[in-house]
Design a protein around this motif. Structure first.
Motif, PDB file in Angstrom:
ATOM      1  N   MET A   1      33.106  46.827  79.645  1.00 59.69           N
ATOM      2  CA  MET A   1      34.331  46.038  78.919  1.00 59.69           C
ATOM      3  C   MET A   1      35.582  46.749  78.611  1.00 59.69           C
ATOM      4  SD  MET A   1      34.782  43.053  77.722  1.00 59.69           S
ATOM      5  CE  MET A   1      34.835  41.680  76.623  1.00 59.69           C
ATOM      6  N   ARG A   2      35.470  48.171  77.998  1.00 60.38           N
ATOM      7  CA  ARG A   2      36.473  49.010  77.735  1.00 60.38           C
ATOM      8  C   ARG A   2      37.203  49.209  78.965  1.00 60.38           C
ATOM      9  NH1 ARG A   2      36.743  54.945  77.315  1.00 60.38           N
ATOM     10  NH2 ARG A   2      38.704  55.172  76.029  1.00 60.38           N
ATOM     11  N   ARG A   3      36.597  49.517  80.044  1.00 59.65           N
ATOM     12  CA  ARG A   3      37.178  49.795  81.447  1.00 59.65           C
ATOM     13  C   ARG A   3      37.894  48.669  81.960  1.00 59.65           C
ATOM     14  NH1 ARG A   3      34.235  52.251  86.521  1.00 59.65           N
ATOM     15  NH2 ARG A   3      35.807  52.378  87.938  1.00 59.65           N
ATOM     16  N   ALA A  30      47.734  34.319  77.300  1.00 57.04           N
ATOM     17  CA  ALA A  30      46.905  34.546  76.330  1.00 57.04           C
ATOM     18  C   ALA A  30      46.614  33.270  75.313  1.00 57.04           C
ATOM     19  CB  ALA A  30      47.099  35.812  75.400  1.00 57.04           C
ATOM     20  N   ALA A  31      47.902  32.654  74.959  1.00 52.71           N
ATOM     21  CA  ALA A  31      47.844  31.568  74.121  1.00 52.71           C
ATOM     22  C   ALA A  31      47.261  30.375  74.514  1.00 52.71           C
ATOM     23  CB  ALA A  31      49.543  31.415  73.487  1.00 52.71           C
ATOM     24  N   ILE A  32      47.435  30.026  75.803  1.00 53.04           N
ATOM     25  CA  ILE A  32      46.784  29.061  76.509  1.00 53.04           C
ATOM     26  C   ILE A  32      45.551  28.864  76.240  1.00 53.04           C
ATOM     27  CG2 ILE A  32      46.737  29.246  79.107  1.00 53.04           C
ATOM     28  CD1 ILE A  32      48.582  26.421  77.156  1.00 53.04           C
ATOM     29  N   SER A  33      44.709  30.321  76.412  1.00 56.54           N
ATOM     30  CA  SER A  33      43.321  30.443  76.204  1.00 56.54           C
ATOM     31  C   SER A  33      42.927  29.821  75.087  1.00 56.54           C
ATOM     32  CB  SER A  33      43.139  32.015  76.551  1.00 56.54           C
ATOM     33  OG  SER A  33      43.333  32.129  77.775  1.00 56.54           O
ATOM     34  N   ASN A  67      37.602  34.174  77.849  1.00 49.66           N
ATOM     35  CA  ASN A  67      36.526  34.626  78.740  1.00 49.66           C
ATOM     36  C   ASN A  67      35.253  34.028  78.336  1.00 49.66           C
ATOM     37  OD1 ASN A  67      35.344  36.918  77.547  1.00 49.66           O
ATOM     38  ND2 ASN A  67      37.368  37.603  77.800  1.00 49.66           N
ATOM     39  N   PRO A  68      34.042  34.422  79.085  1.00 49.14           N
ATOM     40  CA  PRO A  68      32.921  33.826  78.382  1.00 49.14           C
ATOM     41  C   PRO A  68      32.300  34.511  77.037  1.00 49.14           C
ATOM     42  CG  PRO A  68      32.760  34.229  80.815  1.00 49.14           C
ATOM     43  CD  PRO A  68      33.967  34.500  80.260  1.00 49.14           C
ATOM     44  N   PHE A  73      33.660  32.101  70.335  1.00 44.92           N
ATOM     45  CA  PHE A  73      34.714  32.107  69.242  1.00 44.92           C
ATOM     46  C   PHE A  73      35.746  31.561  68.944  1.00 44.92           C
ATOM     47  CE2 PHE A  73      32.049  36.155  70.168  1.00 44.92           C
ATOM     48  CZ  PHE A  73      31.159  36.087  69.092  1.00 44.92           C
ATOM     49  N   ILE A  74      36.463  31.135  70.222  1.00 45.98           N
ATOM     50  CA  ILE A  74      37.738  30.381  70.134  1.00 45.98           C
ATOM     51  C   ILE A  74      37.428  29.089  69.832  1.00 45.98           C
ATOM     52  CG2 ILE A  74      39.484  29.773  71.578  1.00 45.98           C
ATOM     53  CD1 ILE A  74      39.515  32.631  72.679  1.00 45.98           C
TER      54      ILE A  74
END
Length: 177
Positions: A1-3, A30-33, A67-68, A73-74
């Motif tokens: 994930m960090r990579r 990002a906002a539309i996500s 993302n999955p 959470f979103i």
């Protein structure tokens, strides 16, 4: 994930364009996500970025915020906020049995609060992502320009040294004749 995060950071900073354009594009993606409009994130992010002068490629990269791993959470947050804004009579709690069947059977009961909660959340997300991205891109571009200026100075110094050496050799050769 960090990579993956490091890779995305490098890709965004290296995009061509002004810091505003890149940051605005990324923030749009990002906002539309933070909306429940799955399947339209790329298209809507690109459209909004285009309308405000943002980088369309950066908006596509910005949609990776959704993302999955982050969607549960979103979606929980925007559903809760939407029900709160709408003053839902059953409070803001999720239904006890939130299953796919419930979602498909009560689509509007789920989608509408998510849409209402997603809009202010998307605006806040845009602001949260824009400023750090803007500063990172501006800092990277300034650093890259300084590095290029130093390289130009070194090349010019080498050329000047070669020209001086050539002139000195020519003068030395002229004195010997």
């Amino acid at each position: 994930m960090r990579r993956a995060l490091i890779y995305i950071s490098h890709r965004v900073r290296r995009l061509p364009g002004s810091p505003y354009s890149i940051a605005a594009g990324f923030a749009c993606g990002a906002a539309i996500s933070f909306t429940p409009l799955i399947g339209f994130h790329f298209l809507l992010g690109a459209l909004i970025a285009f309308l405000i002068g943002g980088n369309v490629i950066a908006s596509a990269i910005g949609t990776a915020v959704g993302n999955p791993w982050t969607f549960p959470f979103i979606w929980t947050a925007i559903f809760w906020l939407g029900r709160l804004i709408l003053g839902h009579p059953n409070g803001t709690a999720l239904p006890d049995e939130l299953t796919l069947n419930y979602i498909f059977d009560h689509t509007w009961d789920v989608f509408y609060p998510m849409l209402i909660g997603g809009l202010p959340t998307a605006l806040v997300a845009w602001l949260i992502f824009f400023w750090p991205c803007y500063k990172a891109v501006a800092r990277y571009q300034a650093h890259r320009e300084a590095r290029r200026a130093r390289a130009r100075e070194r090349r010019e110094a080498k050329r000047a040294a070669k020209a001086a050496a050539k002139t000195a050799r020519a003068e030395a050769k002229g004195e010997q004749s």
